[in-house]
Design a protein around this motif. Structure first.
Motif, short mmCIF file in Angstrom:
data_model
loop_
_atom_site.label_atom_id
_atom_site.label_comp_id
_atom_site.label_asym_id
_atom_site.label_seq_id
_atom_site.Cartn_x
_atom_site.Cartn_y
_atom_site.Cartn_z
N TRP A 93 0.85 -1.18 0.00
CA TRP A 93 0.00 0.00 0.00
C TRP A 93 0.89 1.23 0.00
O TRP A 93 1.89 1.26 0.71
CB TRP A 93 -0.90 0.03 1.24
CG TRP A 93 -1.88 -1.09 1.29
CD1 TRP A 93 -1.79 -2.26 2.01
CD2 TRP A 93 -3.14 -1.16 0.61
NE1 TRP A 93 -2.89 -3.03 1.81
CE2 TRP A 93 -3.75 -2.38 0.95
CE3 TRP A 93 -3.80 -0.30 -0.27
CZ2 TRP A 93 -4.98 -2.77 0.45
CZ3 TRP A 93 -5.03 -0.69 -0.77
CH2 TRP A 93 -5.61 -1.90 -0.41
N PRO A 94 0.52 2.29 -0.72
CA PRO A 94 1.37 3.48 -0.80
C PRO A 94 1.18 4.45 0.39
O PRO A 94 1.35 5.65 0.24
CB PRO A 94 0.94 4.13 -2.11
CG PRO A 94 -0.47 3.72 -2.29
CD PRO A 94 -0.57 2.34 -1.70
N VAL A 95 0.86 3.91 1.56
CA VAL A 95 0.74 4.72 2.77
C VAL A 95 1.08 3.81 3.95
O VAL A 95 0.77 2.62 3.93
CB VAL A 95 -0.68 5.34 2.91
CG1 VAL A 95 -1.73 4.28 3.12
CG2 VAL A 95 -0.73 6.38 3.99
N LYS A 96 1.74 4.37 4.94
CA LYS A 96 2.16 3.56 6.09
C LYS A 96 1.09 3.43 7.16
O LYS A 96 0.94 2.37 7.76
CB LYS A 96 3.42 4.18 6.71
CG LYS A 96 4.60 4.20 5.77
CD LYS A 96 5.67 3.26 6.25
CE LYS A 96 6.91 3.37 5.41
NZ LYS A 96 6.98 2.41 4.37
N ASN A 97 0.34 4.49 7.42
CA ASN A 97 -0.66 4.49 8.49
C ASN A 97 -2.01 4.94 7.95
O ASN A 97 -2.41 6.08 8.16
CB ASN A 97 -0.22 5.40 9.64
CG ASN A 97 1.04 4.90 10.30
OD1 ASN A 97 1.08 3.77 10.76
ND2 ASN A 97 2.07 5.73 10.32
N PRO A 98 -2.74 4.04 7.28
CA PRO A 98 -4.03 4.44 6.73
C PRO A 98 -5.06 4.68 7.83
O PRO A 98 -4.90 4.22 8.96
CB PRO A 98 -4.43 3.23 5.88
CG PRO A 98 -3.75 2.08 6.52
CD PRO A 98 -2.44 2.63 7.04
N ILE A 99 -6.10 5.40 7.46
CA ILE A 99 -7.23 5.64 8.37
C ILE A 99 -8.19 4.47 8.20
O ILE A 99 -8.66 4.20 7.09
CB ILE A 99 -7.92 6.98 8.04
CG1 ILE A 99 -6.92 8.13 8.17
CG2 ILE A 99 -9.14 7.19 8.94
CD1 ILE A 99 -7.39 9.42 7.54
N LEU A 100 -8.48 3.77 9.31
CA LEU A 100 -9.28 2.54 9.26
C LEU A 100 -10.52 2.64 10.14
O LEU A 100 -10.48 3.31 11.17
CB LEU A 100 -8.45 1.35 9.76
CG LEU A 100 -7.13 1.07 9.07
CD1 LEU A 100 -6.35 0.00 9.83
CD2 LEU A 100 -7.36 0.64 7.63
N SER A 101 -11.56 1.92 9.75
CA SER A 101 -12.72 1.75 10.62
C SER A 101 -12.36 0.71 11.68
O SER A 101 -11.36 -0.02 11.55
CB SER A 101 -13.93 1.26 9.83
OG SER A 101 -13.71 -0.08 9.40
N GLN A 102 -13.19 0.58 12.70
CA GLN A 102 -12.95 -0.44 13.72
C GLN A 102 -12.98 -1.83 13.09
O GLN A 102 -12.15 -2.68 13.39
CB GLN A 102 -13.97 -0.33 14.85
CG GLN A 102 -13.70 -1.32 15.96
CD GLN A 102 -14.67 -1.17 17.12
OE1 GLN A 102 -15.64 -0.42 17.06
NE2 GLN A 102 -14.40 -1.89 18.19
N ARG A 103 -13.95 -2.05 12.21
CA ARG A 103 -14.06 -3.36 11.53
C ARG A 103 -12.77 -3.68 10.78
O ARG A 103 -12.25 -4.80 10.86
CB ARG A 103 -15.24 -3.34 10.57
CG ARG A 103 -15.33 -4.57 9.68
CD ARG A 103 -16.43 -4.42 8.65
NE ARG A 103 -16.49 -5.57 7.76
CZ ARG A 103 -17.27 -5.65 6.72
NH1 ARG A 103 -18.08 -4.67 6.40
NH2 ARG A 103 -17.26 -6.72 5.96
N ASP A 104 -12.24 -2.70 10.03
CA ASP A 104 -11.06 -2.95 9.23
C ASP A 104 -9.79 -3.01 10.07
O ASP A 104 -8.84 -3.70 9.72
CB ASP A 104 -10.92 -1.90 8.14
CG ASP A 104 -12.03 -2.00 7.11
OD1 ASP A 104 -12.59 -3.10 6.96
OD2 ASP A 104 -12.35 -0.99 6.49
N ASP A 105 -9.77 -2.30 11.19
CA ASP A 105 -8.61 -2.32 12.07
C ASP A 105 -8.48 -3.67 12.76
O ASP A 105 -7.39 -4.22 12.90
CB ASP A 105 -8.70 -1.19 13.09
CG ASP A 105 -7.37 -0.95 13.80
OD1 ASP A 105 -6.31 -1.25 13.23
OD2 ASP A 105 -7.40 -0.46 14.94
N LEU A 106 -9.62 -4.21 13.20
CA LEU A 106 -9.59 -5.50 13.87
C LEU A 106 -9.48 -6.64 12.87
O LEU A 106 -8.67 -7.54 13.03
CB LEU A 106 -10.84 -5.69 14.73
CG LEU A 106 -11.00 -4.70 15.88
CD1 LEU A 106 -12.33 -4.92 16.58
CD2 LEU A 106 -9.86 -4.82 16.88
N GLY A 107 -10.31 -6.58 11.85
CA GLY A 107 -10.31 -7.63 10.83
C GLY A 107 -10.63 -8.98 11.42
O GLY A 107 -10.04 -9.37 12.42
#
Length: 170
Positions: free
Chosen positions: A153-167
């Motif tokens: 991914w061309p970014v190191k710290n993307p902005i994530l939802s809780q769903r996407d952060d936990l996965g």
């Protein structure tokens, strides 16, 4: 319209036709008859839009039965499509596509594939047609940085939802 095969079985890159003149641009984003002529005979039943700001990363999401036709109608984003079928020899294989309001590309995503997108512009609108009605209970989610996929991914710290952060590791 030009339909191109990609490195992933069943995933297609579609270059839609456009008309441009001094007034601006005209694009026909979907015409069932034209898609059927190209071998894409899918009955889409729902359209959705996602509006996000720069560095928002949504996904990796999918389900076992839905076809999606994805496009960017404003801004730009990197779309990643991943084979998420654990029974497939292609499991974990992925391909990235840059979609924007200026290249007018679409990506056709089969069932059992997950998709994620990272917004590259200040804002972007992600549009997708679905062949089934959204069922939150039938969804799978993988983290964007799942080591089984090794996606760049061309970014190191993307902005994530809780769903996407936990996965939900499947």
């Amino acid at each position: 319209m030009q339909v191109k095969e990609t490195s992933l079985p069943g995933v297609k890159l579609i270059e839609v036709d456009r008309f441009e003149d001094f007034r601006g641009t005209y694009i026909e984003s979907f015409n069932k008859e034209d898609y059927v002529k190209q071998g894409i005979d899918i009955d889409f039943v729902q359209d959705d839009f996602s509006m996000s700001r720069k560095h928002v990363l949504r996904g990796i999401h999918g389900d076992q039965e839905t076809w999606k036709l994805v496009s960017c109608i404003f801004g730009s984003f990197r779309l990643v499509v991943v084979n998420c079928d654990p029974d497939s020899e292609w499991f974990g294989k992925w391909e990235a596509f840059d979609l924007s309001e200026t290249n007018y590309r679409q990506v056709l995503i089969p069932p059992k594939y997950g998709n994620a997108h990272l917004v590259l512009s200040d804002q972007a609108i992600f549009h997708y047609k679905q062949s089934t009605y959204y069922n939150p209970h039938g969804q799978f989610t993988y983290r964007f940085d799942d080591p089984r996929f090794n996606i760049w991914w061309p970014v190191k710290n993307p902005i994530l939802s809780q769903r996407d952060d936990l996965g939900k590791r499947v």
